[in-house]
Design an enzyme around this catalytic site. Structure first.
Site, PDB file in Angstrom:
ATOM      1  N   ARG A 164      10.927 -14.442 -12.311  1.00  0.00           N
ATOM      2  CA  ARG A 164      10.673 -14.850 -10.931  1.00  0.00           C
ATOM      3  C   ARG A 164      10.468 -16.368 -10.919  1.00  0.00           C
ATOM      4  NH1 ARG A 164       7.409 -10.345 -12.030  1.00  0.00           N
ATOM      5  NH2 ARG A 164       7.890  -8.485 -10.780  1.00  0.00           N
ATOM      6  N   LYS A 167       3.383 -10.675 -11.941  1.00  0.00           N
ATOM      7  CA  LYS A 167       2.600 -10.208 -10.790  1.00  0.00           C
ATOM      8  C   LYS A 167       1.427  -9.358 -11.254  1.00  0.00           C
ATOM      9  CE  LYS A 167       5.874 -10.049  -6.934  1.00  0.00           C
ATOM     10  NZ  LYS A 167       6.561  -9.173  -5.972  1.00  0.00           N
ATOM     11  N   HIS A 188      15.963 -16.047  -6.796  1.00  0.00           N
ATOM     12  CA  HIS A 188      16.055 -14.591  -6.751  1.00  0.00           C
ATOM     13  C   HIS A 188      17.496 -14.121  -6.992  1.00  0.00           C
ATOM     14  CE1 HIS A 188      14.423 -10.648  -5.845  1.00  0.00           C
ATOM     15  NE2 HIS A 188      15.506 -10.401  -5.140  1.00  0.00           N
ATOM     16  N   ARG A 246      17.958 -14.079 -10.661  1.00  0.00           N
ATOM     17  CA  ARG A 246      17.206 -12.932 -11.205  1.00  0.00           C
ATOM     18  C   ARG A 246      17.997 -11.653 -10.974  1.00  0.00           C
ATOM     19  NH1 ARG A 246      12.071 -10.734 -12.511  1.00  0.00           N
ATOM     20  NH2 ARG A 246      11.292  -9.121 -11.092  1.00  0.00           N
ATOM     21  N   HIS A 251       8.869  -4.959 -14.068  1.00  0.00           N
ATOM     22  CA  HIS A 251       8.702  -3.950 -13.025  1.00  0.00           C
ATOM     23  C   HIS A 251       7.916  -2.770 -13.578  1.00  0.00           C
ATOM     24  CE1 HIS A 251      12.643  -5.479 -11.009  1.00  0.00           C
ATOM     25  NE2 HIS A 251      11.590  -6.141 -10.591  1.00  0.00           N
ATOM     26  N   TYR A 262      17.984  -4.002  -8.043  1.00  0.00           N
ATOM     27  CA  TYR A 262      18.681  -5.145  -8.614  1.00  0.00           C
ATOM     28  C   TYR A 262      20.011  -4.757  -9.260  1.00  0.00           C
ATOM     29  CZ  TYR A 262      14.364  -7.802  -8.114  1.00  0.00           C
ATOM     30  OH  TYR A 262      13.265  -8.435  -7.602  1.00  0.00           O
TER      31      TYR A 262
END
Length: 303
Positions: free
Chosen positions: A145, A169, A240, A243, A267, A276
């Protein structure tokens, strides 16, 4: 109240700056809708009100993804209100979201040729070629990210072990594999960086951050990629998108399993990874044209 909501998202949920801005705007719009509809200030969320708001959005031809995002924003606000003891229960449930049939066709996946073009222009950039080439290489082949790549510190890099330590995250730690392209890009940039005489602990530095101990900000990413978007004549280019390129490339070209892609991209839910893993329309057409029907000894291909 909304200022407190911003602090809650930042300090408690640790969500990205972009998401904070988006959720804040969505709740602000709902607050206006509520005031216009009922002539009173918004104090707490009521399920029936939210349901009518959803219908209002549908009546005004708001697309399903946008409605779901707005519901996510309100659900996040709901959590904030519970923490503040303004209300006691969640009023927005999973069932309230619109179910969307995900397509695996995508006409806007950036191609390998485009990525090579971007690396080409970055490598020949007179001003900061080694830094920019390193930055783009990690974006394309690390699946990071924007906030993760700007926060890489020198101590996070293990070149000999081919590992990059990333805090993603929710303060979740993961190890990203350094491939050959990333390895030589990082190595070359680190050698150049040693000549800068900077004490900044972060890998990537700009003119503004070189004499500080702070990372470059998100705008640095956007400005850097905007430069190469124009040079490569691309319609869009942002962190993004690269990514997304990583996820698709890892699954369809490199032979990663979906679990491996999820691990590398950080994730926790594999369903997030599936978003994705698009297939280019041309790839699907090639597969579709391989569909065969056998009739006796004759093979007929559908065209």
């Amino acid at each position: 109240m909304l200022d407190g909501f911003k602090d809650f998202m930042d300090s408690e949920l640790r969500i990205s700056e972009n998401s904070i801005s988006s959720y804040y705007s969505d709740v602000k719009l709902y607050e206006k809708y509520y005031k216009d509809s009922y002539d009173e200030e918004l104090n707490e969320l009521v399920y029936t009100d939210v349901k009518m708001y959803k219908q209002y959005l549908l009546n005004n031809s708001t697309d399903s993804k946008t409605i779901n995002r707005k519901l996510t924003s309100l659900r996040t606000y709901n959590k904030f209100l519970i923490q503040e003891k303004i209300q006691t229960e969640m009023v927005i449930k999973d069932r309230d979201f619109i179910k969307i049939q995900k397509t695996k066709l995508n006409n806007n996946i950036i191609s390998v040729q485009d990525v090579n073009k971007i690396k080409h222009y970055a490598a020949k950039d007179i001003k900061a070629s080694k830094r920019d080439f390193c930055f783009i290489s990690i974006l394309c082949y690390g699946g990071l990210r924007a906030s993760e790549i700007t926060n890489i510190k020198i101590v996070d890099i293990r070149l000999n072990e081919r590992e990059l330590y990333i805090v993603g995250k929710g303060e979740k730690f993961r190890t990203v594999v350094i491939n050959n392209i990333m390895y030589f890009a990082i190595k070359d940039y680190l050698e150049e960086r040693q000549q800068m005489n900077t004490k900044n602990p972060y890998l990537f530095v700009s003119q503004k951050s070189i004499n500080t101990k702070k990372p470059v900000n998100r705008n640095f990413c956007n400005r850097l990629l905007a430069k190469y978007k124009d040079a490569c004549k691309l319609n869009e280019l942002h962190p993004h998108l690269l990514r997304h390129f990583y996820g698709t490339n890892a699954l369809h070209n490199a032979g990663y399993t979906i679990e491996q892609v999820a691990s590398q991209m950080g994730h926790s839910d594999i369903n997030t990874t599936k978003q994705y893993l698009d297939t280019e329309k041309e790839d699907m057409m090639a597969l579709a044209n391989k569909l065969l029907v056998r009739r006796s000894d004759t093979i007929l291909a559908f065209c």
